[in-house]
Design a protein around this motif. Structure first.
Motif, PDB file in Angstrom:
ATOM      1  N   TYR A  55     -46.607  40.635  -0.324  1.00 42.17           N
ATOM      2  CA  TYR A  55     -47.843  40.317  -1.035  1.00 42.17           C
ATOM      3  C   TYR A  55     -48.166  38.826  -1.094  1.00 42.17           C
ATOM      4  O   TYR A  55     -49.342  38.456  -0.926  1.00 42.17           O
ATOM      5  CB  TYR A  55     -47.833  40.930  -2.443  1.00 42.17           C
ATOM      6  CG  TYR A  55     -46.656  40.557  -3.308  1.00 42.17           C
ATOM      7  CD1 TYR A  55     -46.781  39.629  -4.324  1.00 42.17           C
ATOM      8  CD2 TYR A  55     -45.408  41.148  -3.119  1.00 42.17           C
ATOM      9  CE1 TYR A  55     -45.696  39.282  -5.122  1.00 42.17           C
ATOM     10  CE2 TYR A  55     -44.324  40.816  -3.908  1.00 42.17           C
ATOM     11  CZ  TYR A  55     -44.461  39.880  -4.912  1.00 42.17           C
ATOM     12  OH  TYR A  55     -43.380  39.542  -5.689  1.00 42.17           O
ATOM     13  N   ARG A  60     -54.861  37.936  -1.395  1.00 43.81           N
ATOM     14  CA  ARG A  60     -55.089  39.151  -2.203  1.00 43.81           C
ATOM     15  C   ARG A  60     -56.313  39.931  -1.736  1.00 43.81           C
ATOM     16  O   ARG A  60     -56.316  41.168  -1.782  1.00 43.81           O
ATOM     17  CB  ARG A  60     -55.222  38.772  -3.681  1.00 43.81           C
ATOM     18  CG  ARG A  60     -55.405  39.996  -4.580  1.00 43.81           C
ATOM     19  CD  ARG A  60     -55.215  39.704  -6.036  1.00 43.81           C
ATOM     20  NE  ARG A  60     -55.413  40.900  -6.829  1.00 43.81           N
ATOM     21  CZ  ARG A  60     -55.095  41.010  -8.115  1.00 43.81           C
ATOM     22  NH1 ARG A  60     -54.544  39.984  -8.745  1.00 43.81           N
ATOM     23  NH2 ARG A  60     -55.322  42.125  -8.774  1.00 43.81           N
ATOM     24  N   TRP A  63     -55.267  42.542   0.748  1.00 49.12           N
ATOM     25  CA  TRP A  63     -54.202  43.498   0.454  1.00 49.12           C
ATOM     26  C   TRP A  63     -54.569  44.917   0.893  1.00 49.12           C
ATOM     27  O   TRP A  63     -53.793  45.590   1.566  1.00 49.12           O
ATOM     28  CB  TRP A  63     -53.889  43.506  -1.039  1.00 49.12           C
ATOM     29  CG  TRP A  63     -53.032  42.363  -1.504  1.00 49.12           C
ATOM     30  CD1 TRP A  63     -52.509  41.356  -0.729  1.00 49.12           C
ATOM     31  CD2 TRP A  63     -52.614  42.111  -2.848  1.00 49.12           C
ATOM     32  NE1 TRP A  63     -51.786  40.496  -1.517  1.00 49.12           N
ATOM     33  CE2 TRP A  63     -51.818  40.922  -2.805  1.00 49.12           C
ATOM     34  CE3 TRP A  63     -52.812  42.749  -4.058  1.00 49.12           C
ATOM     35  CZ2 TRP A  63     -51.247  40.400  -3.967  1.00 49.12           C
ATOM     36  CZ3 TRP A  63     -52.241  42.229  -5.208  1.00 49.12           C
ATOM     37  CH2 TRP A  63     -51.465  41.063  -5.163  1.00 49.12           C
ATOM     38  N   GLY A  98     -53.173  36.650  -9.948  1.00 47.37           N
ATOM     39  CA  GLY A  98     -53.726  36.365  -8.623  1.00 47.37           C
ATOM     40  C   GLY A  98     -52.922  36.999  -7.514  1.00 47.37           C
ATOM     41  O   GLY A  98     -52.678  38.205  -7.500  1.00 47.37           O
ATOM     42  N   ASN A  99     -52.490  36.176  -6.567  1.00 48.01           N
ATOM     43  CA  ASN A  99     -51.745  36.681  -5.419  1.00 48.01           C
ATOM     44  C   ASN A  99     -50.327  37.122  -5.790  1.00 48.01           C
ATOM     45  O   ASN A  99     -49.611  37.682  -4.971  1.00 48.01           O
ATOM     46  CB  ASN A  99     -51.657  35.600  -4.336  1.00 48.01           C
ATOM     47  CG  ASN A  99     -52.081  36.120  -2.972  1.00 48.01           C
ATOM     48  OD1 ASN A  99     -53.261  36.205  -2.702  1.00 48.01           O
ATOM     49  ND2 ASN A  99     -51.125  36.471  -2.136  1.00 48.01           N
ATOM     50  N   ASP A 101     -49.799  39.138  -8.520  1.00 49.88           N
ATOM     51  CA  ASP A 101     -49.959  40.287  -9.417  1.00 49.88           C
ATOM     52  C   ASP A 101     -49.259  41.493  -8.803  1.00 49.88           C
ATOM     53  O   ASP A 101     -49.863  42.348  -8.143  1.00 49.88           O
ATOM     54  CB  ASP A 101     -51.446  40.579  -9.642  1.00 49.88           C
ATOM     55  CG  ASP A 101     -51.682  41.567 -10.775  1.00 49.88           C
ATOM     56  OD1 ASP A 101     -50.734  42.314 -11.120  1.00 49.88           O
ATOM     57  OD2 ASP A 101     -52.801  41.608 -11.304  1.00 49.88           O
ATOM     58  N   TRP A 105     -50.423  45.038  -6.848  1.00 47.84           N
ATOM     59  CA  TRP A 105     -50.027  45.302  -5.460  1.00 47.84           C
ATOM     60  C   TRP A 105     -49.472  46.716  -5.312  1.00 47.84           C
ATOM     61  O   TRP A 105     -49.875  47.475  -4.421  1.00 47.84           O
ATOM     62  CB  TRP A 105     -49.014  44.250  -5.045  1.00 47.84           C
ATOM     63  CG  TRP A 105     -48.269  44.412  -3.762  1.00 47.84           C
ATOM     64  CD1 TRP A 105     -46.914  44.522  -3.633  1.00 47.84           C
ATOM     65  CD2 TRP A 105     -48.785  44.427  -2.424  1.00 47.84           C
ATOM     66  NE1 TRP A 105     -46.563  44.607  -2.304  1.00 47.84           N
ATOM     67  CE2 TRP A 105     -47.690  44.546  -1.546  1.00 47.84           C
ATOM     68  CE3 TRP A 105     -50.068  44.339  -1.891  1.00 47.84           C
ATOM     69  CZ2 TRP A 105     -47.840  44.598  -0.162  1.00 47.84           C
ATOM     70  CZ3 TRP A 105     -50.227  44.383  -0.504  1.00 47.84           C
ATOM     71  CH2 TRP A 105     -49.122  44.513   0.340  1.00 47.84           C
TER      72      TRP A 105
END
Length: 614
Positions: A55, A60, A63, A98-99, A101, A105
Motif C-alpha cells: 500500500y 492511494r 489502490w 492517507g496512504n 490507512d 486498504w
C-alpha cells in the motif's frame, strides 16, 4: 498432468474432523480451517491464489485499480505486508492516515472480493528501509533486532498492540477479509531461536489477532524459522523448481496444506547495477506444477510500485563487505510495471491461469490511465540548504543520526581546525555518501558502496571542515539489520590524529517550507525549483538524466532518490500527484548542475532495458 478445473468440487467431501490445531484459537468454529492437505473456507476447499501489493508503494488513488488487476489474473487473495516504520516514525506517534490507512486498504480489498494474507511481522524485509523496523529503535546500538532483547520486544509488542487496534477486527471470523496473519518473516534466514518466534506469536495473539497464524521461510531453512503448530509457507523464485522446493518442505512437514507464500517472478535493483529482468519460462514451469498439485501460491510481486521518499532499503554483501542500496523504483520485473501496466510476463501467466480456472474468475482489466509526455523545461530558481539545518548539537566525536533523533535525510558535520593541518583524512566508515568541503570549497566525495574512507586535504588555522552525509536505505536483510546506524562511524582522524569537537546539523528533508528560492543557478548542494504545465490527467516518468545525486518532489510529494550511477534514470509520478494546470517540481542535488532541466516520458528508462514497451 491434466489441469484440474474441477478441484474444488472434488475436494468438497473433506471433513472438519481433520482440522489443524490453529483453528481452535477462538471459541466456536472458524470459517477458515484446514482438513488434510487443504485449506477450507466455510467447510469448502479453498486454493489461495494471491498477489503481493504494498500500500505505501502505490498512490492511494490507485489502490482500487491495482486490486482489480489481481482479479484480472483470476486471483482471489491479496498478500499484504505491514510496515512498522511507516506508521511509527517517532516513538509513540502513529500515523494511519492517507496512504498509510491500512484499515481502508484491507477493507477495499474486501470490497473487491479479495481475501487477505496479512503480514504483520513486525519485520518485513521487502527491500524496505530497515526491513520496516524503525531506525529509532536502534538509537541505542546495544538493542538487538529480531531477538528476545527486552527493549526490542517491549517496543515491538507495543507496536503490535496499536496495530491490532487498527486491523484485528478485520479477521474473517469478525467479518473482515483476513484469512490468516503472519508471524515474523523468513526468520529461518536470520536466526534459529524458537523461543523468540513463540514470543512474537504471543505478542500477535495479545494484540487481538485471534484467527489462523502462519510462518514464511525458504524451504532450506524452514526448520530454523517455522512454528510447526501453525500453517507454514515457503518462498522461492524463478530460478528454483517448485517440485524440488516442496520436496524439501515435505521433509519438514509431510502433511497439511501447502502454499508458496512468495513466488518471486522478478527481482529488485541496487544503485550502480543493471536492471534485473527474469525470464518467464521457468516461472511458468513452477506455476504449472503447483496448480497441477493444487498448491496455493502468491505472486511476489504482482505489482511492485515505488519506494517513495526514503522507503527503499539496502543489502550488505557479506562476502565482499559491500553495501548495496536499493533504488526507488520497485518495478521488480513484475506482472504489472511500476505504472501498473500489464507486462509480457502478465500475459504469459494469464495464459496459464486460464487453463486452470473458469472464465468467470477473470475480471476485465481496468481502463488504462494515460501516460503523459511533458516537454523539457528549465528549473530557474535555486535555494541553499542552510535554512533547513537543524539546531546545532556539539559533541567530542561524531554521533550517529539515530542518536540525534533522525532516521533519514542529511546530516552536516563540522569541525574547526585550531591550527593548520595537512594530510589524509580517514573516517572509520561513511554511511552512506559524504561530500567533504573545507570553508565551503569542495574537496571530494566518499561513497560507502566503494568502501571509500579517506581523502587528502589541507586546512589553515580556523578553517572549517564540513562533511555533508546523505543517507541511503538501512540494511533490510541479514545480520546487519538494526546495526546500520547512519553518519560518520568509528571516528575521524587526520594523519592518524583524532579530530575532536564536532557540530551536528540535521536536514531530515521532511519539510521544505523554510527554503528561500531566488532566480539563478547555484552550486551544489542546492535545491532547484521549476514549473511545468499538465493539460490532462495522467502519470509520467520524470527524466533525471543530467542530474547528479539527490531527491525530487512534485507538488510536495517526495518521489524518491535519483543518482546518476543508475540503473534507474527516471522517477515515477502517479496521476494523483499531478494536477491539470501548473505543477511545481523541486530537485535537491548534492553536486553542481550544468543544465537544470527536466522532461516527462511514458516509461521508465533503464541502463538495461526492461520488458515493458511503450
Amino acid at each position: 498432468m491434466i489441469p484440474r478445473r474441477t478441484f474444488l468440487a472434488g475436494a468438497a467431501g473433506l471433513t472438519a474432523g481433520a482440522m489443524a490445531p490453529f483453528t481452535a484459537a477462538r471459541a466456536g468454529t472458524s470459517r477458515f480451517t484446514t482438513a488434510g492437505d487443504h485449506f477450507l473456507l466455510d467447510g469448502q476447499p479453498l486454493q489461495i491464489l494471491a498477489g503481493e501489493l504494498h500500500y505505501p508503494r502505490i498512490a492511494r488513488a490507485d489502490w482500487r485499480d491495482r486490486l482489480r488487476k489481481l482479479k484480472s489474473l483470476g486471483l482471489n487473495t491479496l498478500s499484504a505486508y505491514v510496515f512498522w516504520n511507516a506508521h511509527e516514525k517517532a516513538p509513540g506517534r502513529y500515523d494511519f492516515t492517507g496512504n498509510l490507512d491500512l484499515s481502508a486498504w484491507l477493507t477495499l480489498a474486501q470490497e473487491e472480493g479479495l481475501h487477505v494474507l496479512l503480514r504483520v511481522g513486525p519485520y518485513a524485509c521487502a527491500e524496505w528501509d530497515g526491513g520496516a523496523l524503525p531506525a529509532w529503535v536502534f538509537a541505542d546500538e546495544s538493542v538487538k533486532a529480531r531477538s528476545l532483547d527486552t527493549t526490542y520486544m517491549d517496543l515491538s509488542g507495543r507496536w503490535l498492540k496499536r496495530l491490532g487496534q487498527e486491523v484485528a477486527h478485520l479477521e474473517i471470523d469478525k467479518g473482515g477479509p483476513v484469512l490468516v496473519t503472519q508471524v515474523e518473516n523468513e526468520y529461518g534466514s536470520y536466526g534459529g531461536d524458537r523461543a523468540y518466534m513463540e514470543a512474537v506469536r504471543d505478542q500477535i495473539r495479545s494484540a487481538g489477532f485471534d484467527g489462523a497464524l502462519y510462518t514464511v521461510d525458504g524451504a532450506s531453512v524452514i526448520e530454523k524459522g517455522a512454528l510447526p503448530s501453525l500453517i507454514n509457507g515457503i518462498n522461492f523464485g524463478t530460478t528454483d523448481k517448485a517440485e524440488e522446493e516442496f520436496k524439501r518442505y515435505a521433509a519438514f512437514k509431510p502433511s497439511g496444506p501447502r502454499i508458496c507464500t512468495e513466488l518471486w517472478g522478478g527481482w529488485f535493483d541496487h544503485f550502480g547495477e543493471v536492471h534485473s529482468a527474469m525470464p518467464a519460462p521457468p516461472l511458468l514451469d513452477s506455476l504449472k506444477w503447483m496448480l497441477d498439485h493444487q498448491i496455493s501460491v502468491s505472486f511476489y510481486m504482482a505489482h511492485g510500485g515505488t519506494s517513495f521518499g526514503f522507503d527503499a532499503g539496502a543489502n550488505f554483501d557479506r562476502k565482499t563487505e559491500t553495501y548495496q542500496p536499493d533504488i526507488s523504483s520497485y518495478d521488480y520485473d513484475a506482472l504489472f510495471d511500476e505504472a501498473g501496466r500489464p507486462t509480457p510476463k502478465f500475459s504469459a501467466v494469464l495464459e496459464v491461469m486460464k487453463r486452470y480456472l473458469p472464465a468467470e474468475r477473470f475480471a476485465p482489466l481496468p481502463a488504462p490511465q494515460k501516460a503523459l509526455e511533458i516537454p523539457r523545461f528549465r528549473l530557474t530558481e535555486t535555494a541553499a540548504v542552510t535554512p533547513l539545518l537543524g539546531k546545532p548539537v556539539v559533541a567530542p566525536a561524531p554521533r550517529t543520526l539515530e542518536s540525534l533523533g533522525q532516521s533519514h535525510g542529511l546530516m552536516r558535520y563540522r569541525h574547526r581546525f585550531a591550527k593548520a593541518a595537512k594530510g589524509t583524512l580517514r573516517i572509520g566508515e561513511v554511511r552512506d555518501y559524504a561530500v567533504v568541503s573545507v570553508n565551503g570549497r569542495r574537496v571530494g566525495v566518499l561513497d560507502r558502496r566503494l568502501n571509500e574512507r579517506e581523502i587528502a586535504l589541507s586546512a589553515r588555522a580556523g578553517d572549517s571542515l564540513e562533511i555533508l552525509i546523505d543517507t541511503m536505505g538501512h540494511v533490510n536483510y541479514g545480520e546487519r539489520i538494526g546495526r546500520d546506524q547512519k553518519g560518520l562511524i568509528g571516528g575521524v582522524t587526520l594523519d592518524g590524529q583524532p579530530l575532536q569537537g564536532w557540530t551536528h546539523e540535521g536536514l531530515p528533508l521532511d519539510d521544505l517550507g523554510g527554503l528561500a528560492f531566488q532566480a539563478g543557478m547555484g552550486d551544489g548542494p542546492a535545491f532547484h525549483r521549476g514549473m511545468f504545465e499538465v493539460k490532462e490527467a495522467g502519470y509520467t516518468f520524470l527524466d533525471m538524466r543530467g542530474w547528479g545525486k539527490g531527491y525530487a518532489w512534485v507538488n510536495g510529494h517526495n518521489l524518491g532518490r535519483h543518482w546518476s550511477v543508475g540503473p534507474q534514470r527516471t522517477l515515477f509520478v502517479p496521476e494523483s500527484f499531478l494536477k491539470v494546470g501548473m505543477n511545481e517540481v523541486v530537485v535537491f542535488d548534492l553536486h553542481p548542475v550544468q543544465a537544470a532541466s527536466l522532461a516527462g516520458g511514458h516509461a521508465q528508462i533503464w541502463d538495461l532495458p526492461g520488458q515493458v514497451k511503450e
